[in-house]
Design a protein around this motif. Structure first.
Motif, PDB file in Angstrom:
ATOM      1  N   ASP A 156      20.400 -24.018  16.552  1.00  0.00           N
ATOM      2  CA  ASP A 156      21.737 -23.409  16.445  1.00  0.00           C
ATOM      3  C   ASP A 156      22.827 -24.137  17.339  1.00  0.00           C
ATOM      4  OD1 ASP A 156      20.825 -21.169  14.847  1.00  0.00           O
ATOM      5  OD2 ASP A 156      20.774 -19.971  16.848  1.00  0.00           O
ATOM      6  N   TRP A 157      22.363 -25.173  17.945  1.00  0.00           N
ATOM      7  CA  TRP A 157      23.232 -26.170  18.649  1.00  0.00           C
ATOM      8  C   TRP A 157      23.913 -27.171  17.958  1.00  0.00           C
ATOM      9  CZ3 TRP A 157      20.691 -26.692  24.044  1.00  0.00           C
ATOM     10  CH2 TRP A 157      20.691 -25.334  24.900  1.00  0.00           C
ATOM     11  N   ILE A 158      23.193 -27.271  16.778  1.00  0.00           N
ATOM     12  CA  ILE A 158      23.620 -28.305  15.700  1.00  0.00           C
ATOM     13  C   ILE A 158      24.942 -28.058  15.327  1.00  0.00           C
ATOM     14  CG2 ILE A 158      23.494 -29.726  13.468  1.00  0.00           C
ATOM     15  CD1 ILE A 158      20.312 -29.328  14.025  1.00  0.00           C
ATOM     16  N   SER A 159      26.191 -29.201  15.313  1.00  0.00           N
ATOM     17  CA  SER A 159      27.404 -28.914  15.168  1.00  0.00           C
ATOM     18  C   SER A 159      27.551 -28.372  13.599  1.00  0.00           C
ATOM     19  CB  SER A 159      28.479 -29.938  15.596  1.00  0.00           C
ATOM     20  OG  SER A 159      28.309 -31.001  14.767  1.00  0.00           O
ATOM     21  N   THR A 160      28.720 -27.893  13.210  1.00  0.00           N
ATOM     22  CA  THR A 160      28.969 -27.651  11.543  1.00  0.00           C
ATOM     23  C   THR A 160      29.097 -29.285  11.156  1.00  0.00           C
ATOM     24  OG1 THR A 160      30.120 -25.682  12.201  1.00  0.00           O
ATOM     25  CG2 THR A 160      30.755 -26.945  10.124  1.00  0.00           C
ATOM     26  N   GLU A 161      29.719 -29.977  11.826  1.00  0.00           N
ATOM     27  CA  GLU A 161      29.743 -31.513  11.247  1.00  0.00           C
ATOM     28  C   GLU A 161      28.544 -32.186  11.184  1.00  0.00           C
ATOM     29  OE1 GLU A 161      31.749 -35.106  10.129  1.00  0.00           O
ATOM     30  OE2 GLU A 161      32.358 -32.930  10.286  1.00  0.00           O
ATOM     31  N   GLY A 162      27.630 -31.725  12.105  1.00  0.00           N
ATOM     32  CA  GLY A 162      26.236 -32.327  12.283  1.00  0.00           C
ATOM     33  C   GLY A 162      25.503 -31.783  11.123  1.00  0.00           C
ATOM     34  N   ARG A 163      25.662 -30.422  10.631  1.00  0.00           N
ATOM     35  CA  ARG A 163      24.906 -29.940   9.545  1.00  0.00           C
ATOM     36  C   ARG A 163      25.515 -30.470   8.277  1.00  0.00           C
ATOM     37  NH1 ARG A 163      22.305 -25.165  11.111  1.00  0.00           N
ATOM     38  NH2 ARG A 163      22.606 -24.957  13.281  1.00  0.00           N
ATOM     39  N   ARG A 164      26.577 -30.789   8.051  1.00  0.00           N
ATOM     40  CA  ARG A 164      27.367 -31.457   6.791  1.00  0.00           C
ATOM     41  C   ARG A 164      26.699 -32.895   6.845  1.00  0.00           C
ATOM     42  NH1 ARG A 164      30.537 -35.353   6.078  1.00  0.00           N
ATOM     43  NH2 ARG A 164      31.376 -35.379   8.234  1.00  0.00           N
ATOM     44  N   LYS A 165      26.624 -33.586   7.856  1.00  0.00           N
ATOM     45  CA  LYS A 165      26.068 -34.987   7.888  1.00  0.00           C
ATOM     46  C   LYS A 165      24.571 -34.942   7.661  1.00  0.00           C
ATOM     47  CE  LYS A 165      29.177 -36.867  11.425  1.00  0.00           C
ATOM     48  NZ  LYS A 165      29.435 -37.411  12.668  1.00  0.00           N
ATOM     49  N   LEU A 166      23.899 -34.046   7.798  1.00  0.00           N
ATOM     50  CA  LEU A 166      22.518 -33.942   7.614  1.00  0.00           C
ATOM     51  C   LEU A 166      22.327 -33.946   5.893  1.00  0.00           C
ATOM     52  CD1 LEU A 166      20.802 -31.466  10.176  1.00  0.00           C
ATOM     53  CD2 LEU A 166      20.266 -33.995   9.778  1.00  0.00           C
ATOM     54  N   THR A 167      23.171 -33.019   5.252  1.00  0.00           N
ATOM     55  CA  THR A 167      23.195 -32.899   4.116  1.00  0.00           C
ATOM     56  C   THR A 167      23.492 -34.093   3.096  1.00  0.00           C
ATOM     57  OG1 THR A 167      23.545 -30.401   4.318  1.00  0.00           O
ATOM     58  CG2 THR A 167      23.988 -31.487   2.097  1.00  0.00           C
ATOM     59  N   GLU A 168      24.662 -34.893   4.006  1.00  0.00           N
ATOM     60  CA  GLU A 168      25.050 -35.997   3.300  1.00  0.00           C
ATOM     61  C   GLU A 168      23.807 -37.279   3.213  1.00  0.00           C
ATOM     62  OE1 GLU A 168      28.600 -37.145   4.988  1.00  0.00           O
ATOM     63  OE2 GLU A 168      29.602 -35.595   3.591  1.00  0.00           O
ATOM     64  N   TYR A 169      23.002 -37.037   4.489  1.00  0.00           N
ATOM     65  CA  TYR A 169      22.066 -38.073   4.784  1.00  0.00           C
ATOM     66  C   TYR A 169      20.702 -37.657   3.876  1.00  0.00           C
ATOM     67  CZ  TYR A 169      19.072 -40.829   7.777  1.00  0.00           C
ATOM     68  OH  TYR A 169      18.238 -41.945   8.225  1.00  0.00           O
ATOM     69  N   GLY A 170      20.831 -36.622   3.206  1.00  0.00           N
ATOM     70  CA  GLY A 170      19.611 -36.192   2.267  1.00  0.00           C
ATOM     71  C   GLY A 170      18.460 -35.124   3.161  1.00  0.00           C
ATOM     72  N   ILE A 171      18.882 -34.697   4.340  1.00  0.00           N
ATOM     73  CA  ILE A 171      18.178 -33.492   4.993  1.00  0.00           C
ATOM     74  C   ILE A 171      18.871 -32.441   4.835  1.00  0.00           C
ATOM     75  CG2 ILE A 171      17.115 -33.123   7.272  1.00  0.00           C
ATOM     76  CD1 ILE A 171      17.018 -36.015   8.029  1.00  0.00           C
ATOM     77  N   ALA A 172      18.100 -31.457   4.235  1.00  0.00           N
ATOM     78  CA  ALA A 172      18.467 -29.688   4.558  1.00  0.00           C
ATOM     79  C   ALA A 172      18.588 -29.551   5.665  1.00  0.00           C
ATOM     80  CB  ALA A 172      17.376 -29.143   3.659  1.00  0.00           C
ATOM     81  N   PRO A 173      19.805 -29.048   6.140  1.00  0.00           N
ATOM     82  CA  PRO A 173      20.103 -28.469   7.654  1.00  0.00           C
ATOM     83  C   PRO A 173      19.383 -27.054   7.743  1.00  0.00           C
ATOM     84  CG  PRO A 173      21.970 -28.185   6.152  1.00  0.00           C
ATOM     85  CD  PRO A 173      20.918 -28.978   5.348  1.00  0.00           C
TER      86      PRO A 173
END
Length: 173
Positions: A94-111
């Motif tokens: 839950d501490w992963i930022s909104t920006e971090g979740r977006r970056k995970l998706t762009e990197y190919g990892i489902a947040p």
């Protein structure tokens, strides 16, 4: 005469900005700030204290992260600095930022989704229903879990049944 409070505030803001550029060694699409492991930055006058909470107590990347954080602070001319590891409360996805979740998706990892209300219960791998996870490439919900374990302990392997691409899912913990 320089305002000491303003100088300290500027030093803290600069430190937070620098920490936004320190990448996680296991998921280099995220900074340590995006990941939410930077708990605090304190200015003690003579040194900065960077408070980190590792993603889990046995995380093998902890020493590398500490080194990279201190090196980035020193390179920015903000040192001296020290790192304090704070393990309680335990880190949560839950501490992963909104920006971090977006970056995970762009990197190919489902947040990860939000941590379940029964998060205090122990994690069970066998017999636990797999989450419905959207494919980070085509966003289809027609996915299947291939393995509860991925390249690191915090990820699971999935496959999209629509675009047929495998992907990792960052498990909510």
């Amino acid at each position: 005469m320089v305002n000491d409070a303003a100088a300290a505030s500027g030093r803290l803001a600069a430190a937070w900005a620098v920490l936004g550029s320190v990448l996680d060694p296991e998921v280099p699409a995220l900074s340590v700030r995006d990941l939410g492991i930077v708990r605090d930055v304190l200015d003690h006058g003579d040194a900065l204290e960077i408070v980190l909470t590792p993603t889990y107590s046995g995380c093998p990347a902890t020493e590398v992260i500490e080194h990279d954080v201190l090196a980035a602070i020193a390179a920015a001319g903000l040192g001296p600095a020290r790192v304090t590891m704070r393990r309680a409360p335990a880190w949560t996805t839950d501490w992963i930022s909104t920006e971090g979740r977006r970056k995970l998706t762009e990197y190919g990892i489902a947040p990860p989704g939000p941590v379940a209300a029964d998060a205090a219960a122990p994690i069970r791998i066998v017999g636990r229903r797999a989450d419905v996870v959207a494919c980070p490439r085509c966003h289809s919900l027609c996915t299947e879990r291939l393995s509860a374990f991925g390249s690191t302990a915090c990820k699971a392997m999935y496959r999209c049944l629509s675009c047929r691409e495998p992907f990792e899912h960052f498990k909510p913990i």
